[in-house]
Scaffold this motif. Structure first.
Motif, PDB file in Angstrom:
ATOM      1  N   GLY A  58      24.736  36.718  44.925  1.00 46.21           N
ATOM      2  CA  GLY A  58      23.321  36.765  46.541  1.00 46.21           C
ATOM      3  C   GLY A  58      24.517  35.489  47.221  1.00 46.21           C
ATOM      4  O   GLY A  58      23.983  34.336  47.929  1.00 46.21           O
ATOM      5  N   GLY A  59      25.729  35.530  47.278  1.00 43.30           N
ATOM      6  CA  GLY A  59      26.265  35.154  48.804  1.00 43.30           C
ATOM      7  C   GLY A  59      26.970  33.660  48.104  1.00 43.30           C
ATOM      8  O   GLY A  59      27.188  33.344  48.653  1.00 43.30           O
ATOM      9  N   LYS A  60      26.456  33.954  46.744  1.00 39.26           N
ATOM     10  CA  LYS A  60      27.255  31.957  46.098  1.00 39.26           C
ATOM     11  C   LYS A  60      28.170  32.342  45.680  1.00 39.26           C
ATOM     12  O   LYS A  60      29.085  33.143  46.003  1.00 39.26           O
ATOM     13  N   THR A  61      28.930  30.745  45.586  1.00 38.58           N
ATOM     14  CA  THR A  61      30.029  30.834  45.062  1.00 38.58           C
ATOM     15  C   THR A  61      30.596  31.784  43.862  1.00 38.58           C
ATOM     16  O   THR A  61      28.945  31.061  43.229  1.00 38.58           O
ATOM     17  N   PRO A  62      31.760  31.823  42.863  1.00 41.70           N
ATOM     18  CA  PRO A  62      31.811  31.599  41.645  1.00 41.70           C
ATOM     19  C   PRO A  62      31.253  30.931  41.100  1.00 41.70           C
ATOM     20  O   PRO A  62      31.948  30.028  41.456  1.00 41.70           O
ATOM     21  N   THR A  63      31.828  30.942  39.410  1.00 44.16           N
ATOM     22  CA  THR A  63      31.725  29.455  38.669  1.00 44.16           C
ATOM     23  C   THR A  63      33.014  30.098  37.731  1.00 44.16           C
ATOM     24  O   THR A  63      33.139  31.200  37.380  1.00 44.16           O
ATOM     25  N   ILE A  64      33.346  28.613  36.849  1.00 39.16           N
ATOM     26  CA  ILE A  64      34.327  29.040  36.199  1.00 39.16           C
ATOM     27  C   ILE A  64      33.917  28.240  34.475  1.00 39.16           C
ATOM     28  O   ILE A  64      33.496  27.125  34.611  1.00 39.16           O
ATOM     29  N   SER A  65      34.017  29.505  34.001  1.00 36.74           N
ATOM     30  CA  SER A  65      32.516  28.949  32.160  1.00 36.74           C
ATOM     31  C   SER A  65      33.859  28.894  31.396  1.00 36.74           C
ATOM     32  O   SER A  65      34.933  30.054  31.102  1.00 36.74           O
ATOM     33  N   TYR A  66      33.233  28.528  30.202  1.00 41.38           N
ATOM     34  CA  TYR A  66      34.415  28.633  29.298  1.00 41.38           C
ATOM     35  C   TYR A  66      32.995  30.324  28.093  1.00 41.38           C
ATOM     36  O   TYR A  66      32.320  30.446  28.330  1.00 41.38           O
ATOM     37  N   LEU A  67      34.163  30.619  27.780  1.00 36.84           N
ATOM     38  CA  LEU A  67      33.938  31.801  27.325  1.00 36.84           C
ATOM     39  C   LEU A  67      34.228  31.675  25.567  1.00 36.84           C
ATOM     40  O   LEU A  67      33.435  31.466  24.946  1.00 36.84           O
ATOM     41  N   ARG A  68      35.303  31.127  25.214  1.00 37.42           N
ATOM     42  CA  ARG A  68      35.765  31.450  23.552  1.00 37.42           C
ATOM     43  C   ARG A  68      37.306  29.944  23.314  1.00 37.42           C
ATOM     44  O   ARG A  68      37.732  29.312  23.911  1.00 37.42           O
ATOM     45  N   GLU A  69      37.350  30.021  22.083  1.00 34.12           N
ATOM     46  CA  GLU A  69      38.028  29.048  21.491  1.00 34.12           C
ATOM     47  C   GLU A  69      39.285  29.284  20.246  1.00 34.12           C
ATOM     48  O   GLU A  69      37.902  30.016  19.729  1.00 34.12           O
ATOM     49  N   VAL A  70      39.429  28.750  19.923  1.00 35.06           N
ATOM     50  CA  VAL A  70      40.386  29.210  18.695  1.00 35.06           C
ATOM     51  C   VAL A  70      40.886  27.782  18.293  1.00 35.06           C
ATOM     52  O   VAL A  70      41.725  26.729  18.696  1.00 35.06           O
ATOM     53  N   GLY A  71      40.498  26.853  17.104  1.00 38.17           N
ATOM     54  CA  GLY A  71      40.959  24.760  17.023  1.00 38.17           C
ATOM     55  C   GLY A  71      41.967  25.782  15.609  1.00 38.17           C
ATOM     56  O   GLY A  71      41.868  26.651  14.700  1.00 38.17           O
ATOM     57  N   LEU A  72      43.369  24.687  15.661  1.00 40.77           N
ATOM     58  CA  LEU A  72      44.657  25.094  14.731  1.00 40.77           C
ATOM     59  C   LEU A  72      44.504  23.771  13.964  1.00 40.77           C
ATOM     60  O   LEU A  72      44.299  22.541  14.770  1.00 40.77           O
ATOM     61  N   ALA A  73      45.007  23.072  12.776  1.00 43.07           N
ATOM     62  CA  ALA A  73      45.583  22.246  11.987  1.00 43.07           C
ATOM     63  C   ALA A  73      46.801  20.940  13.080  1.00 43.07           C
ATOM     64  O   ALA A  73      46.468  20.486  12.773  1.00 43.07           O
ATOM     65  N   GLU A  74      47.627  22.963  13.060  1.00 44.37           N
ATOM     66  CA  GLU A  74      48.741  21.599  13.086  1.00 44.37           C
ATOM     67  C   GLU A  74      48.821  21.411  14.391  1.00 44.37           C
ATOM     68  O   GLU A  74      48.782  21.891  16.087  1.00 44.37           O
ATOM     69  N   SER A  75      49.821  20.754  15.561  1.00 45.13           N
ATOM     70  CA  SER A  75      50.188  20.547  16.439  1.00 45.13           C
ATOM     71  C   SER A  75      50.625  21.751  17.384  1.00 45.13           C
ATOM     72  O   SER A  75      51.086  22.905  17.117  1.00 45.13           O
ATOM     73  N   ILE A  76      49.728  22.333  19.038  1.00 47.25           N
ATOM     74  CA  ILE A  76      50.193  23.803  19.658  1.00 47.25           C
ATOM     75  C   ILE A  76      51.948  23.215  20.254  1.00 47.25           C
ATOM     76  O   ILE A  76      51.974  22.088  21.237  1.00 47.25           O
ATOM     77  N   LEU A  77      52.426  23.792  20.747  1.00 44.05           N
ATOM     78  CA  LEU A  77      53.881  23.699  21.240  1.00 44.05           C
ATOM     79  C   LEU A  77      53.893  24.549  22.297  1.00 44.05           C
ATOM     80  O   LEU A  77      54.384  24.486  23.154  1.00 44.05           O
ATOM     81  N   GLN A  78      53.812  26.308  21.683  1.00 38.58           N
ATOM     82  CA  GLN A  78      53.595  26.881  22.762  1.00 38.58           C
ATOM     83  C   GLN A  78      52.504  28.411  22.820  1.00 38.58           C
ATOM     84  O   GLN A  78      52.272  28.357  21.653  1.00 38.58           O
ATOM     85  N   VAL A  79      51.659  28.782  23.843  1.00 39.28           N
ATOM     86  CA  VAL A  79      51.157  29.403  23.830  1.00 39.28           C
ATOM     87  C   VAL A  79      51.791  30.975  25.000  1.00 39.28           C
ATOM     88  O   VAL A  79      51.557  30.092  25.811  1.00 39.28           O
ATOM     89  N   THR A  80      51.537  31.918  24.156  1.00 42.76           N
ATOM     90  CA  THR A  80      52.666  32.948  25.283  1.00 42.76           C
ATOM     91  C   THR A  80      51.042  34.470  25.230  1.00 42.76           C
ATOM     92  O   THR A  80      51.482  34.762  23.940  1.00 42.76           O
ATOM     93  N   PRO A  81      50.813  35.005  25.993  1.00 41.60           N
ATOM     94  CA  PRO A  81      49.249  35.437  26.415  1.00 41.60           C
ATOM     95  C   PRO A  81      50.456  37.080  26.143  1.00 41.60           C
ATOM     96  O   PRO A  81      51.430  37.111  26.818  1.00 41.60           O
ATOM     97  N   ALA A  82      50.327  37.815  25.667  1.00 37.07           N
ATOM     98  CA  ALA A  82      50.769  39.349  26.076  1.00 37.07           C
ATOM     99  C   ALA A  82      50.968  39.955  27.281  1.00 37.07           C
ATOM    100  O   ALA A  82      49.631  40.108  28.168  1.00 37.07           O
ATOM    101  N   PRO A  83      51.776  40.782  27.384  1.00 42.09           N
ATOM    102  CA  PRO A  83      51.541  40.831  29.008  1.00 42.09           C
ATOM    103  C   PRO A  83      50.890  42.042  30.123  1.00 42.09           C
ATOM    104  O   PRO A  83      50.223  41.957  30.607  1.00 42.09           O
ATOM    105  N   THR A  84      50.123  43.069  28.327  1.00 46.07           N
ATOM    106  CA  THR A  84      48.578  43.251  28.199  1.00 46.07           C
ATOM    107  C   THR A  84      48.269  43.359  27.127  1.00 46.07           C
ATOM    108  O   THR A  84      48.889  43.173  26.423  1.00 46.07           O
ATOM    109  N   GLY A  85      46.340  44.022  27.415  1.00 46.23           N
ATOM    110  CA  GLY A  85      46.131  44.105  26.174  1.00 46.23           C
ATOM    111  C   GLY A  85      45.502  41.954  26.234  1.00 46.23           C
ATOM    112  O   GLY A  85      45.354  41.123  27.026  1.00 46.23           O
ATOM    113  N   GLN A  86      44.881  42.037  24.977  1.00 44.81           N
ATOM    114  CA  GLN A  86      44.178  40.260  24.222  1.00 44.81           C
ATOM    115  C   GLN A  86      44.806  39.543  23.517  1.00 44.81           C
ATOM    116  O   GLN A  86      44.289  38.617  23.069  1.00 44.81           O
ATOM    117  N   ARG A  87      46.324  40.006  22.973  1.00 44.19           N
ATOM    118  CA  ARG A  87      46.846  39.029  22.344  1.00 44.19           C
ATOM    119  C   ARG A  87      47.836  37.857  22.790  1.00 44.19           C
ATOM    120  O   ARG A  87      47.611  38.251  24.002  1.00 44.19           O
TER     121      ARG A  87
END
Length: 633
Positions: free
Chosen positions: A201-230
Motif C-alpha cells: 500500500g505504498g508504505k515502507t518495508p519493515t525489518i522483523s524478527y524471524l527466529r533465533e538459536v541460543g548456545l551455552a558456549e561463546s560464539i567466535l564465528q558465524v558463516t552462512p553457506a553460499p546457497t541454502g539455509q545452513r
C-alpha cells in the motif's frame, strides 16, 4: 477330462494363483521399501562427514567479500545481482553514501551501463554501519551495532528521502543470508535471524524478527553457506556446529582439538576449516537438516511472510527458502475426495439399494452390467473430457446445475408423497421393480425445470450473475477449475465401484429374510430397512471406504481438471492440489536424490499408507459381512 486330470489342473491353477499373489505381495513390499529408503535421509541426518579426498591437497577458496564490478575504494558495500541487472551501495573514501544501478546492454561482450543513485547524506559516523538492500531493490537499510537502523528509498527520485528509523537488538557482528531476504546478528551466546517484510500500500518495508538459536558456549564465528539455509557456527570450546535456519535444527556438532584459524564453505555441501599447517574438509548431504516432521506437518515462518503458515513451493527462485509443507497437498487430496464422495455415495449406494433389492430380477440382470461397465472407462479420458468440454463453461452453467440439484430431490420427494396417497399398496408392489423406467422422464423434466429456474435466479442477483454476487458481496473467490468440478468428475468415476460392492452386499442377503417380512405384511421399504439393511450395512460401509481410497488415490482427473494450486481453502469454487497430482507433475522434474525428490517420495509414502489402510479396513469389513451372511444362510 477325467477326474484325476481335472484335479491336477485345479491344483496347478491354484498353485499359479498363489505364486502370482506372492509376486504381487513382494512387489508391493518392494515399492514400500524403496519409498522408505529414499525418504529416510530426510529424517536421519548423516551430519558432517570427513571428505573421502581429505588427504588430497585442497587449495583455499578465497571468496571475495565484494565482486569485481563494485569499485575497490567502496567500503561496507551492499550489492545484489540479477541476470541482466545489478545494484551496489556503499561509502566512498570521504564517507559519502554512493551507489549505482547497472543494466546489461549486450550479453555477447558483457557490456554494462551504470546509472548513479541519488542518495542522501548519512548523519553521524559511518564506521560500524552495515548496509542491506531489500529483495525488491527499492530500499536500503543502514544497521548500527546498537541495533538502530535507517531505511532509505532507492527506486524512485520522488520517494521519501529522509531516513525512516527502527530498532533491533544490539549485536557484535552481522552476516547476510543467501538471497538477501534475511540476515543474522549475534552476540556472545545468541544468533538471531531478521527478515524483510515487503512494503504494501505504498508504505515502507519493515525489518522483523524471524527466529533465533541460543548456545551455552561463546560464539567466535558465524558463516552462512553460499546457497541454502545452513549456517556454520564456531564456538569457544572449540566446537563446530551446523544450524539449519528453516527447520531450526542443530544438524551436527563436531568437537575440534583446537580452534581453527578460519572456517569457510567451499560450496553448499562442503565445509572447510583451516588450522596452522593443515586443512580439514567435511562433506554434507543435501538433505541434512533441510526438513523435519515439524516443517512437513506444522506451520513454518518463512522469510518475507508476516506469520507462520503452510506452504508448498519446493523450487524457490533467487535463493529463497524452499517450502515443503505437505499439509496443503493433503488438504487438497481430502477436499477432492470429500466432494467426490458427497456425490458418489448417495448416487452409488442409492442405486445399489434399488437394484439389489427393489428392482425386478430381469431388469437387474441388464442394469447391473451396464453400470459396472462404467468402471472400465479410463479416468484420463473422463478427466480430459471434463477439462476440455465442461471446465470452460462450468461457471456459466453453475446456477443452472445448482437449480437442478435442488429441484430433482424436492420434486421426486413430492411426487413420492402423491404416489403413496393416490396409488394402492398392491398396485405399488406390482410396478415397483420397473419404477426407474417410469422415473427417467420425470427426473429429466425436473432437472430441466431446475436448470431454467437457476438461470433465472442467476440473472436477478446483484451484479447480474451468481459469480459476481459471490465475489463482490461475499468475497468468495471463483475459478473455472475448482474443487466442485473435480468432485463431480471424480464422483462419476467412483460411483461404479461403490455401486458394485454395495449391490453385492445387499443382494447377498438371503432372500428368505425379506420374503418372510413381506409375507407378514411389511412394505418393501420396511423390509429393507429392518431386515436387509442391518445385514448388508458392513458391506455398504466397506463400499464407501473403498470408494474413499479410490478417490484419495485418483491422479489423472485431478491433474487435468484442477488448477493445481496448493492452497488451503474451504471454498469449493477455489482450486486445489493433491498429493497424487503433485507426484505426477514434479517427480520427473525433481533432481535425483535432492531434497525435493526425497520429499516427493515421503508424500508418496504417506499416500501409499493411507490408501493401504483404507482398502485393508474395507476388505476386513467386507469379509466379515460375507461370513455373517453365510452363517445366516
Amino acid at each position: 477330462m477325467s477326474a484325476r486330470s481335472r484335479k491336477r489342473f485345479d491344483l496347478g491353477f491354484g498353485l499359479l494363483i498363489y505364486i502370482a499373489s506372492a509376486l504381487v505381495l513382494l512387489s508391493v513390499l518392494g515399492v514400500f521399501t524403496q519409498m522408505v529408503m529414499v525418504a529416510k535421509p530426510l529424517f536421519v541426518d548423516r551430519g558432517l562427514q570427513p571428505a573421502l579426498d581429505a588427504a588430497v591437497p585442497t587449495p583455499r577458496v578465497d571468496q571475495p567479500s565484494t565482486p569485481r564490478w563494485v569499485p575497490e575504494h567502496i567500503n561496507s558495500a551492499a550489492f545484489a545481482t540479477r541476470p541482466r541487472s545489478r545494484i551496489w551501495v556503499g561509502f566512498n573514501q570521504n564517507g559519502m553514501l554512493v551507489g549505482a544501478r547497472g543494466l546489461m546492454q549486450s550479453a555477447r561482450n558483457d557490456r554494462w551501463v551504470y546509472e548513479p543513485l541519488s542518495l542522501p547524506s548519512v548523519t553521524g559516523e559511518s564506521d560500524g554501519l552495515r548496509l542491506f538492500i531489500d529483495p525488491s531493490w527499492h530500499w536500503l537499510a543502514l544497521l548500527g551495532p546498537s541495533g538502530d537502523y535507517q531505511l532509505i528509498a532507492l527506486s524512485d527520485q520522488t520517494m521519501l528521502r529522509e531516513s525512516i528509523g527502527g530498532k533491533l537488538d544490539a549485536h557484535t557482528a552481522v552476516a547476510t543470508m543467501p538471497g538477501g531476504r534475511s540476515f543474522l546478528t549475534w552476540d556472545d551466546h545468541t544468533i538471531k535471524q531478521w527478515h524483510w517484510l515487503p512494503a504494501s500500500g505504498g508504505k515502507t518495508p519493515t525489518i522483523s524478527y524471524l527466529r533465533e538459536v541460543g548456545l551455552a558456549e561463546s560464539i567466535l564465528q558465524v558463516t552462512p553457506a553460499p546457497t541454502g539455509q545452513r549456517v556454520a557456527i564456531l564456538t569457544e570450546q572449540p566446537e563446530l556446529l551446523l544450524w539449519h535456519t528453516t527447520s531450526e535444527r542443530i544438524v551436527d556438532r563436531q568437537r575440534l582439538g583446537k580452534a581453527p584459524v578460519e572456517i569457510q564453505w567451499l560450496d553448499d555441501q562442503r565445509l572447510s576449516a583451516e588450522f596452522s599447517g593443515r586443512r580439514m574438509i567435511w562433506q554434507l548431504s543435501e538433505s541434512d537438516g533441510a526438513v523435519s516432521l515439524s516443517t512437513l506437518l506444522t506451520p513454518v515462518h518463512y522469510e518475507g511472510y508476516n506469520e507462520s503458515n503452510y506452504r508448498w513451493l519446493p523450487v524457490a527462485a533467487a535463493d529463497a527458502e524452499p517450502k515443503f509443507s505437505l499439509v496443503p497437498l493433503l488438504w487438497g487430496t481430502f477436499k477432492a475426495a470429500a466432494v467426490a464422495l458427497l456425490f458418489a455415495i448417495p448416487v452409488g449406494v442409492g442405486a445399489a439399494i434399488f437394484v439389489g433389492f427393489f428392482m425386478s430380477p430381469r431388469l437387474r440382470d441388464k442394469t447391473k452390467p451396464i453400470i459396472e461397465l462404467l468402471a472400465a472407462f479410463p479416468s484420463v479420458v473422463l478427466g480430459a473430457l471434463t477439462a476440455l468440454l465442461v471446465a470452460p463453461h462450468f461457471i456459466r452453467w453453475l446456477p443452472g446445475i445448482l437449480g437442478a440439484v435442488a429441484a430433482v430431490p424436492i420434486g421426486v420427494l413430492t411426487l413420492s408423497v402423491i404416489w403413496r396417497t393416490t396409488v394402492t399398496t398392491s398396485a405399488r408392489r406390482q410396478v415397483i421393480g420397473w419404477l426407474p423406467l417410469l422415473l427417467v422422464p420425470v427426473v429429466l423434466i425436473l432437472a430441466w425445470m431446475g436448470f431454467a429456474m437457476g438461470v433465472a435466479i442467476d440473472a436477478s442477483l446483484p451484479g447480474g450473475s451468481l459469480v459476481n454476487w459471490l465475489e463482490t458481496s461475499l468475497g468468495v473467490g471463483v475459478v473455472h477449475r475448482n474443487a466442485l468440478l473435480i468432485g463431480i468428475a471424480m464422483g462419476i468415476a467412483t460411483v461404479p465401484l461403490i455401486f458394485s460392492i454395495a449391490e453385492d452386499a445387499i443382494h447377498s442377503v438371503p432372500p428368505v429374510l425379506a420374503a418372510g417380512s413381506l409375507a407378514l405384511g411389511a412394505t418393501h421399504w420396511q423390509s429393507y430397512r429392518d431386515v436387509v439393511l442391518p445385514v448388508a450395512a458392513p458391506g455398504i460401509i466397506a463400499a464407501c471406504m473403498i470408494g474413499l481410497g479410490r478417490a484419495v488415490g485418483e491422479t489423472m482427473i485431478v491433474l487435468l481438471v484442477a488448477s493445481n494450486t496448493p492452497i488451503m481453502e474451504i471454498n469449493l469454487l477455489e482450486g486445489l492440489r493433491s498429493v497424487s497430482a503433485t507426484l505426477a507433475l514434479e517427480l520427473s522434474e525433481a533432481p535425483f536424490e535432492s531434497v525435493h525428490y526425497r520429499v516427493l517420495f515421503a508424500a508418496g509414502l504417506a499416500l501409499f499408507l493411507l490408501t493401504f489402510v483404507l482398502n485393508s479396513l474395507a476388505e476386513v469389513v467386507r469379509l466379515r459381512n460375507r461370513q455373517h451372511s453365510e452363517q445366516r444362510r
